[in-house]
Design an enzyme around this catalytic site. Structure first.
Site, PDB file in Angstrom:
ATOM      1  N   THR A   1     -12.898  11.161  14.510  1.00 43.47           N
ATOM      2  CA  THR A   1     -13.566  10.545  15.952  1.00 43.47           C
ATOM      3  C   THR A   1     -12.279  10.719  16.990  1.00 43.47           C
ATOM      4  O   THR A   1     -12.636  10.557  18.275  1.00 43.47           O
ATOM      5  CB  THR A   1     -13.909   9.156  15.912  1.00 43.47           C
ATOM      6  OG1 THR A   1     -12.700   8.530  15.226  1.00 43.47           O
ATOM      7  CG2 THR A   1     -15.258   9.030  14.950  1.00 43.47           C
ATOM      8  N   GLY A   2     -11.118  10.712  16.758  1.00 41.62           N
ATOM      9  CA  GLY A   2      -9.866  10.349  17.439  1.00 41.62           C
ATOM     10  C   GLY A   2      -9.448   9.114  17.634  1.00 41.62           C
ATOM     11  O   GLY A   2      -8.406   8.960  17.879  1.00 41.62           O
TER      12      GLY A   2
ATOM     13  N   ARG B   1       1.602   2.676  41.449  1.00 41.66           N
ATOM     14  CA  ARG B   1       1.203   1.380  40.928  1.00 41.66           C
ATOM     15  C   ARG B   1       0.636   1.638  39.370  1.00 41.66           C
ATOM     16  O   ARG B   1       0.888   0.515  38.588  1.00 41.66           O
ATOM     17  CB  ARG B   1      -0.186   0.873  41.644  1.00 41.66           C
ATOM     18  CG  ARG B   1      -1.361   1.696  41.371  1.00 41.66           C
ATOM     19  CD  ARG B   1      -2.514   1.163  42.424  1.00 41.66           C
ATOM     20  NE  ARG B   1      -3.686   2.123  42.289  1.00 41.66           N
ATOM     21  CZ  ARG B   1      -3.965   3.097  42.655  1.00 41.66           C
ATOM     22  NH1 ARG B   1      -3.203   3.788  43.455  1.00 41.66           N
ATOM     23  NH2 ARG B   1      -5.194   3.847  42.325  1.00 41.66           N
ATOM     24  N   HIS B   2       0.568   3.019  39.126  1.00 43.21           N
ATOM     25  CA  HIS B   2       0.302   3.234  37.661  1.00 43.21           C
ATOM     26  C   HIS B   2       1.605   3.046  36.763  1.00 43.21           C
ATOM     27  O   HIS B   2       1.730   2.796  35.702  1.00 43.21           O
ATOM     28  CB  HIS B   2      -0.575   4.439  37.471  1.00 43.21           C
ATOM     29  CG  HIS B   2      -1.664   4.570  38.255  1.00 43.21           C
ATOM     30  ND1 HIS B   2      -2.692   3.796  38.024  1.00 43.21           N
ATOM     31  CD2 HIS B   2      -1.820   5.143  39.383  1.00 43.21           C
ATOM     32  CE1 HIS B   2      -3.551   4.139  38.964  1.00 43.21           C
ATOM     33  NE2 HIS B   2      -3.133   4.990  39.802  1.00 43.21           N
TER      34      HIS B   2
ATOM     35  N   CYS C   1      -8.651  13.530  14.233  1.00 42.58           N
ATOM     36  CA  CYS C   1      -9.397  13.006  12.837  1.00 42.58           C
ATOM     37  C   CYS C   1     -10.954  13.223  13.154  1.00 42.58           C
ATOM     38  O   CYS C   1     -11.086  13.953  13.868  1.00 42.58           O
ATOM     39  CB  CYS C   1      -8.989  11.532  12.645  1.00 42.58           C
ATOM     40  SG  CYS C   1      -9.064  10.285  14.040  1.00 42.58           S
TER      41      CYS C   1
ATOM     42  N   HIS D   1      -3.223   8.231  35.245  1.00 36.83           N
ATOM     43  CA  HIS D   1      -2.999   6.608  35.190  1.00 36.83           C
ATOM     44  C   HIS D   1      -2.257   6.083  34.186  1.00 36.83           C
ATOM     45  O   HIS D   1      -1.868   4.983  34.332  1.00 36.83           O
ATOM     46  CB  HIS D   1      -4.273   6.052  35.216  1.00 36.83           C
ATOM     47  CG  HIS D   1      -4.988   6.204  36.567  1.00 36.83           C
ATOM     48  ND1 HIS D   1      -6.259   5.635  37.320  1.00 36.83           N
ATOM     49  CD2 HIS D   1      -4.849   6.959  37.770  1.00 36.83           C
ATOM     50  CE1 HIS D   1      -6.549   5.968  38.266  1.00 36.83           C
ATOM     51  NE2 HIS D   1      -5.688   6.771  38.788  1.00 36.83           N
TER      52      HIS D   1
HETATM   53  C1  RB5 Z   1     -12.382  10.324   7.918  1.00 39.58           C
HETATM   54  O1  RB5 Z   1     -13.364  10.496   7.273  1.00 39.58           O
HETATM   55  C2  RB5 Z   1     -12.486   9.588   9.003  1.00 39.58           C
HETATM   56  O2  RB5 Z   1     -12.433   8.265   8.791  1.00 39.58           O
HETATM   57  C3  RB5 Z   1     -11.160   9.701  10.134  1.00 39.58           C
HETATM   58  O3  RB5 Z   1     -11.012  11.110  10.013  1.00 39.58           O
HETATM   59  C4  RB5 Z   1     -11.292   9.266  11.365  1.00 39.58           C
HETATM   60  O4  RB5 Z   1     -12.350   9.610  12.162  1.00 39.58           O
HETATM   61  C5  RB5 Z   1     -10.815   7.634  11.700  1.00 39.58           C
HETATM   62  O5  RB5 Z   1     -10.857   7.228  12.615  1.00 39.58           O
END
Ligand code: RB5
Length: 151
Positions: free
Chosen positions: A69-70, A134-135, A67, A100
């Site tokens: 940011t992930g 341990r993990h 997405c 881990h």
């Molecule tokens: C889409 O604009 C953005 O919000 C989505 O891709 C993502 O980064 C959300 O976590």
């Protein structure tokens, strides 16, 4: 190994780069969407990929979700029992998420990473094994939390 990919519109470009990278290295790649030119909700595609991951073969399947940011993809995918999704922005975090956390789902940010950075992260993530010990005790506690709180 089968790799289930999914993205929203913000991750679509990076997903196509990584799909070629993985196919070129002989991985069995499955794309759960979205397609080009769509503006979609990341939650819907995280759900498609996470459902396929938990239905699949635990030893053979992994998911990589994209997405902006992930982060949204990880939040949504982690609602599925058996999914351990972590956003990784560096090779080190990708390595540790396998060693881990035994992460079976990697989430990446199309607005954060260059294709080259993402390729390096994906390569390390796929070649690094869980350390166990341990993990494993800690991951087992996550599984117990799922049993107790995700009815
Ligand atoms: C889409 O604009 C953005 O919000 C989505 O891709 C993502 O980064 C959300 O976590």
């Amino acid at each position: 190994m089968r790799i289930i990919l999914a993205s929203d519109h913000a991750g679509y470009g990076l997903k196509t780069e990584i799909a070629s990278f993985l196919s070129g290295r002989g991985f069995d790649v499955v794309d759960a969407g979205c397609g080009p030119g769509e503006s979609v909700d990341y939650v819907d595609y995280a759900a498609k990929a996470a459902a396929a991951l938990v239905r699949g073969d635990r030893d053979r399947d992994r998911a990589i979700l994209f997405c902006g940011t992930g982060m949204g993809m990880a939040l949504a995918a982690n609602k599925f029992k058996g999914v351990r999704a972590t956003p990784c922005w560096t090779v080190f975090t990708a390595e540790m998420s396998r060693k881990h956390n035994d992460a079976n789902c990697l989430t990446l940010g199309g607005r954060v990473l260059t294709p080259a950075e993402a390729e390096a992260i994906v390569a390390v993530w796929l070649e690094t094994s869980f350390e166990g010990g341990r993990h494993l005790r800690r991951v087992d506690k996550i599984r117990r939390l799922e049993d107790e709180h995700f009815k």
